[in-house]
Enzyme design. Structure first.
Site, short mmCIF file in Angstrom:
data_model
loop_
_atom_site.label_atom_id
_atom_site.label_comp_id
_atom_site.label_asym_id
_atom_site.label_seq_id
_atom_site.Cartn_x
_atom_site.Cartn_y
_atom_site.Cartn_z
N ASP A 13 0.57 -1.02 -0.11
CA ASP A 13 -0.28 0.40 0.01
C ASP A 13 0.83 0.85 0.03
OD1 ASP A 13 -2.33 -1.77 0.13
OD2 ASP A 13 -2.19 -1.86 2.19
N HIS A 41 -5.27 -1.80 -6.05
CA HIS A 41 -4.35 -0.12 -6.32
C HIS A 41 -5.01 0.67 -6.96
CE1 HIS A 41 -0.52 -2.58 -7.53
NE2 HIS A 41 -0.46 -2.68 -7.07
P1 IMP Z 1 -2.38 -12.56 1.19
O1 IMP Z 1 -1.49 -11.96 0.55
O2 IMP Z 1 -4.19 -12.12 1.54
O3 IMP Z 1 -2.13 -14.39 1.69
O4 IMP Z 1 -2.28 -12.08 2.70
C1 IMP Z 1 -1.26 -12.18 3.70
C2 IMP Z 1 -0.10 -11.08 4.17
O5 IMP Z 1 -0.33 -9.68 2.67
C3 IMP Z 1 -1.93 -10.17 5.02
O6 IMP Z 1 -0.84 -9.06 5.75
C4 IMP Z 1 -2.03 -8.86 4.46
O7 IMP Z 1 -2.83 -8.06 4.58
C5 IMP Z 1 -1.55 -8.31 3.13
N1 IMP Z 1 -1.51 -8.36 1.60
C6 IMP Z 1 -2.27 -8.56 1.05
N2 IMP Z 1 -2.33 -8.16 0.01
C7 IMP Z 1 -2.67 -6.23 0.19
C8 IMP Z 1 -2.14 -5.50 -0.08
O8 IMP Z 1 -2.65 -5.26 -1.02
N3 IMP Z 1 -2.25 -4.76 0.62
C9 IMP Z 1 -1.52 -4.67 2.30
N4 IMP Z 1 -1.68 -6.21 2.52
C10 IMP Z 1 -2.16 -6.82 1.73
#
Ligand code: IMP
Length: 421
Positions: A13, A41
């Protein structure tokens, strides 16, 4: 413009979508190289405000080809809906291509992601619940289904039925409903039919671009602190946001990548669990969260808020060797007389500027310098040289502690609010 990778240098982010949108104005080819629809995004431009989950932010340039790369895991129904949303708002997706070797993110991956989080209980990871972890797990375990497989309908239906034999055992064992093979296959095939001949071998596209010196942008998802290998494992995503993986995920020779832009927010944010040393609590966090609208683009979860962490950004710099940094949202720090700035961690009685592994990081406390604030709104400034002296000093400190020059500074969401050096 050489082949440029855009990489998050914090917890995700950082504002990569905005930087990609800007650089994509001059690009011929934009490729997303990893992740899935866990990404969110946010892009603000003449078409309006968009939250993109799968489609690269370069889609707004009608002259650029956009590719969903081989390194991604793709939920076809989500992709179909995103394409429809873009088309419905007047953005053409005619130049979108999807790697036939990318992996499908199937409905069982989403179900298993949620099951896994639930069963971890207090130790949950705080995933986005989109199925990204289980999809990559299947890829590595060689149970994944690549996109080209949808072209053989009967073969695809057989794969789905076969995979569901074991997945349904797990789902039902933990009290979840089993998935019906026919319904699942129908859903994916229907979405695939809408995407039609956009699913291609992307290698010739990339190869041609490199051979003709076309301007190529490689767009990553998340940031170094959530990298599977170098982040705060296990509170990471299941792929590698680092520039090194851009080569693999996009299908571009590593030595072609000559520019790596590290995107950092002027402060820190994180969504999900795991250590976050400079995290703020209470009113201080709420105030910045509200002002800067820090809510997850995919889940809507309030983002955790912290001061700038130069240890984390330097960690990213060591792994990516950024040719330049893009600092975003500097305007959000305009109301502080003094701004804490973390240059090291105190860990077990000594100071370190190296990133320790997760369990040690949990014990680390931030060592702050206090930098002078600028106490003014800088949102209308359009040149870096016009920034107030304390804001320039703040940026200088980022350059010194991270070890890379700053190329771009964001002071607002619009395209022209990114000040180039
Ligand atoms: P996952 O990618 O959904 O498996 O999540 C794994 C970790 O990455 C968690 O802490 C999510 O909150 C974080 N995360 C996944 N995608 C994003 C994003 O686009 N922005 C911020 N954090 C993310």
């Amino acid at each position: 413009m050489p082949v440029t990778a855009i990489v998050g240098a914090q917890w995700g982010d950082e504002g990569k979508g905005k930087i990609t949108d800007l650089l994509a104005q001059e690009a011929d080819l934009v490729i997303r190289y990893q992740g899935g629809n866990n990404a969110g995004h946010t892009v603000v431009n003449e078409f309006g405000t968009f939250k993109l989950h799968l489609v690269p932010s370069g889609i707004f340039n009608p002259n650029a080809t956009c590719v969903l790369g081989t390194g991604m895991v793709i939920d076809l129904a989500t992709l179909r809906d995103e394409i429809r949303m873009l088309e419905g708002r007047g953005v053409s997706t005619a130049n979108l291509r999807i790697s036939e070797r990318a992996h499908l993110l199937m409905p069982w991956h989403t179900a298993l992601d949620r099951l896994d989080e639930r069963e971890r209980g207090r130790r949950k990871l705080g995933t986005t619940g989109q199925g990204v972890g289980p999809a990559y797990a299947d890829k590595v375990a060689r149970h994944g289904i690549q996109l080209y497989e949808v072209r053989d309908e009967s073969g695809f239906r057989a794969r789905v039925a076969h995979e569901l034999e074991t997945k349904n055992v797990i789902l039902t064992k933990f009290g979840d409903a089993p998935l019906d093979a026919r319904t699942v296959a129908d859903g994916v095939l229907e979405a695939a039919a809408v995407l039609g001949d956009r699913i291609v071998d992307t290698l010739p596209i990339v190869e041609h671009a490199v051979a003709t010196d076309a301007r190529v942008l490689l767009e990553g998802q998340l940031g170094a602190m959530r990298d599977l290998d170098w982040g705060i494992y296990p509170y990471v995503t299941s792929s590698n946001p680092l520039a090194g993986f851009a080569s693999i995920g996009a299908g571009i020779p590593a030595r072609s990548i000559t520019r790596v832009v590290g995107v950092v927010k002027a402060y820190s944010t994180a969504v999900g669990e795991g250590p976050f040393p400079t995290e703020l609590a209470g009113e201080e966090a709420n105030a910045l969260r509200e002002r800067a609208e820090e809510y997850g683009a995919t889940t809507g979860r309030p983002r955790r808020i912290g001061w700038f962490d130069a240890v984390a950004a330097r960690h990213a710099q060591r792994l990516n060797a950024f040719t330049e940094l893009a600092v975003t949202k500097l305007d959000m720090l305009g109301s502080y007389e003094e701004i804490p700035f973390c240059t090291a961690y105190s860990l077990d009685g000594r100071l370190t500027s190296d990133m320790p592994p997760t369990k040690l990081l949990d014990r680390a406390t931030p060592h702050y310098e206090r930098l002078r604030g600028w106490c003014q709104d800088i949102g209308a400034i359009r040149e870096q040289a016009q920034l107030p002296a304390p804001a320039r000093a703040y940026l200088k400190r980022i350059e010194e502690t991270v070890g890379a020059p700053i190329g771009m500074v964001g002071v607002g969401p619009e395209r022209n609010a990114t000040l180039l050096s």
